[in-house]
Design an enzyme around this catalytic site. Structure first.
Site, PDB file in Angstrom:
ATOM      1  N   ASP A 103      10.171 -11.562 -23.200  1.00 34.12           N
ATOM      2  CA  ASP A 103       8.826 -12.252 -22.840  1.00 34.12           C
ATOM      3  C   ASP A 103       8.108 -13.039 -24.108  1.00 34.12           C
ATOM      4  O   ASP A 103       7.427 -12.237 -24.801  1.00 34.12           O
ATOM      5  CB  ASP A 103       7.965 -11.778 -21.938  1.00 34.12           C
ATOM      6  N   GLU A 143      13.336 -16.381 -20.898  1.00 39.23           N
ATOM      7  CA  GLU A 143      12.797 -17.530 -19.883  1.00 39.23           C
ATOM      8  C   GLU A 143      12.939 -18.749 -20.240  1.00 39.23           C
ATOM      9  O   GLU A 143      12.839 -18.902 -21.468  1.00 39.23           O
ATOM     10  CB  GLU A 143      11.284 -17.275 -19.629  1.00 39.23           C
ATOM     11  N   CYS A 190       4.777  -8.390  -9.285  1.00 38.68           N
ATOM     12  CA  CYS A 190       4.637  -6.895  -9.641  1.00 38.68           C
ATOM     13  C   CYS A 190       5.968  -6.294  -9.673  1.00 38.68           C
ATOM     14  O   CYS A 190       7.002  -6.304  -8.915  1.00 38.68           O
ATOM     15  CB  CYS A 190       3.692  -6.139  -8.546  1.00 38.68           C
ATOM     16  N   CYS A 220       6.621  -3.196  -7.022  1.00 47.59           N
ATOM     17  CA  CYS A 220       6.833  -3.353  -5.720  1.00 47.59           C
ATOM     18  C   CYS A 220       7.344  -4.797  -5.460  1.00 47.59           C
ATOM     19  O   CYS A 220       7.759  -5.051  -4.073  1.00 47.59           O
ATOM     20  CB  CYS A 220       5.606  -3.026  -4.944  1.00 47.59           C
ATOM     21  N   CYS A 279      -2.071  -4.546  -9.322  1.00 45.62           N
ATOM     22  CA  CYS A 279      -1.325  -5.280  -8.145  1.00 45.62           C
ATOM     23  C   CYS A 279      -2.214  -4.858  -6.679  1.00 45.62           C
ATOM     24  O   CYS A 279      -2.716  -3.720  -6.684  1.00 45.62           O
ATOM     25  CB  CYS A 279       0.114  -4.327  -8.157  1.00 45.62           C
ATOM     26  N   CYS A 313       0.299  -2.353  -4.390  1.00 47.70           N
ATOM     27  CA  CYS A 313       0.738  -0.841  -4.919  1.00 47.70           C
ATOM     28  C   CYS A 313      -0.191  -0.441  -5.973  1.00 47.70           C
ATOM     29  O   CYS A 313      -0.303   1.122  -6.015  1.00 47.70           O
ATOM     30  CB  CYS A 313       2.079  -0.598  -5.467  1.00 47.70           C
ATOM     31  N   ASP A 345       2.189  -9.290 -20.281  1.00 52.76           N
ATOM     32  CA  ASP A 345       3.441  -9.571 -21.106  1.00 52.76           C
ATOM     33  C   ASP A 345       4.599  -8.530 -20.644  1.00 52.76           C
ATOM     34  O   ASP A 345       5.928  -8.822 -20.460  1.00 52.76           O
ATOM     35  CB  ASP A 345       3.239  -9.614 -22.597  1.00 52.76           C
TER      36      ASP A 345
END
Length: 430
Positions: free
Chosen positions: A191, A275, A327, A330, A346, A349, A356
């Site tokens: 990232d 990305e 997330c 999950c 999150c 969860c 990052d």
């Protein structure tokens, strides 16, 4: 595959004058050929061929009083300038017809003697490497070269470049075979950012060196000194070269750092996932200076080139993939978050995520899903020529909880089905 090896060259004062004449003659030939083609198109005449242009702007022009000085330089760089014009026109036509990918390419433009960068190219007939290590150029002589490393093969051409800082470089083109590295089992997601330059899915963090920001004080002083010089004076030319040298030092330091980082990543990992950032759009915003200083596009290009050479793979996740919203534990999509939010919990969860690191893990999972499952994806690591991924490779099928009732998991958008449900009608058809 073709590679370029660049070296510093140190011509004498007489050789600098000969190179300046050759730069000027190559530029005049290019401009004369471009003017001839523009006049032919305006008059409705057929498109002049390269052989006809070579005869008119070089062979016959040498016999005229206005262009007799073209005979004082080697003919090889003059012919290569016409080849460059052909390439410029070919790129324009391919861009208009859609054969060329990337940003649109315009028509060729006239060259100016005031351009910050001058270059000319010699083919096999115009140069040779002496036994004493000097580079012999036609009608220029033996030029001293700083051989920082050996050439892996005999070069097919050499380009002499004069940059804005007044430095001369010799760029050799050599044809070498790919050098495959031993296969490793590690795959990594990266990232890219500004606070930290890169965060890996393994938890490793690469700090942002900010080369331009650190050199701003020196650059500001050099630019202020330049602004005080009279236009057209020799002192202003000296001050301009001082500014150019300061910028060149920043660019060279950044490139050296990027080469070291990309070489390490390619050597330690079989697949690297990134990305697809909209660098051009980000460079038009408030963070433009920091985005340009980061050089994300160059970082990605170096990764792709080294992966192609060493039998590795670089995967690119589509920019629409919400890596910062999902997330990684999950797959719950928590929605967009402002940039100042560096950690978040999150809602499904309850796991605390570093923004990052969570994005890097999602990029890894999405890239693995796309590479292994998407139609048209790669079946073996490494490609002969770096290229953009096809839509099938770049796309990530995302479930939308608000419309389908199905969450998009962190593993590349693989749909998470409830008990008793099947995949009929879902986006994940086999």
């Amino acid at each position: 595959m073709h590679l370029r090896y660049s070296y510093r060259v140190y011509p004498t004062a007489g050789q600098c004058a000969a190179l300046a004449r050759t730069f000027g003659c190559a530029r005049v030939v290019y401009n004369d050929a471009l003017a001839a083609r523009k006049e032919a198109r305006k008059a409705g005449r057929p498109y002049p061929r390269s052989t006809d242009l070579q005869k008119s702007v070089i062979t016959l022009a040498k016999k005229t009083p206005e262009r007799a000085w073209l005979a004082s330089v080697g003919v090889d760089p003059l012919i290569q300038s016409l080849r460059d014009l052909d390439t410029a026109y070919r790129n324009f036509f391919n861009s208009v017809s859609g054969k060329r990918v990337g940003r649109p390419v315009g028509l060729p433009r006239f060259k100016s003697r005031k351009d910050n960068r001058q270059s000319l190219r010699f083919t096999r007939n115009g140069f040779r490497i002496r036994g004493n290590g000097k580079l012999n150029l036609a009608k220029i002589g033996d030029v001293r070269v700083k051989w920082s490393r050996e050439l892996p093969a005999n070069p097919s051409s050499v380009t002499i470049v004069l940059d804005a800082a007044g430095r001369y470089h010799a760029s050799f083109v050599v044809d070498v075979e790919p050098e495959g590295l031993p296969e490793v089992g590690d795959e990594i997601g990266v990232d890219l950012g500004l606070t930290s330059y890169a965060v890996m899915s393994t938890g490793e963090v690469i700090d942002n060196p900010r080369f331009l920001r650190k050199a701003e004080k020196k650059l500001r002083a050099a630019q202020r000194e330049l602004s005080r010089k009279a236009k057209g004076s020799r002192n202003r030319a000296k001050a301009r070269r001082k500014v150019a040298r300061a910028h060149a030092k920043v660019a060279d330091t950044r490139m050296d750092w990027m080469h070291k980082q990309t070489t390490r990543l390619i050597g330690e990992n079989q697949v690297v996932y990134l990305e697809d950032l909209n660098v051009r759009g980000l460079a038009r915003g408030l963070l433009a200076k920091s985005v340009h200083d980061a050089g994300w596009a160059t970082f990605r290009r170096l990764l792709e080139e080294k992966a192609a050479r060493h039998g590795r793979t670089v995967g690119v996740v589509h920019r629409a993939f919400p890596s910062s919203q999902l997330c990684s534990e999950c797959g719950h999509r928590g929605g967009p978050k402002p940039l100042h939010v560096r950690e978040w919990v999150c809602g499904a969860c309850g796991v605390l995520h570093d923004r990052d690191l969570n994005a890097a893990r999602n990029i890894l999972a999405a890239g693995q899903a796309d590479r292994l499952n998407a139609p048209g994806g790669p079946v073996s690591p490494g490609v002969a020529i770096p290229r953009r991924a096809r839509p099938g490779e770049r796309g990530t099928l995302l479930g939308d909880l608000r419309t389908t009732g199905v969450r998009a998991a962190g593993a590349g958008g693989i749909l998470v089905l409830r008990d008793g449900e099947d995949v009929k009608g879902s986006a994940c058809r086999g």
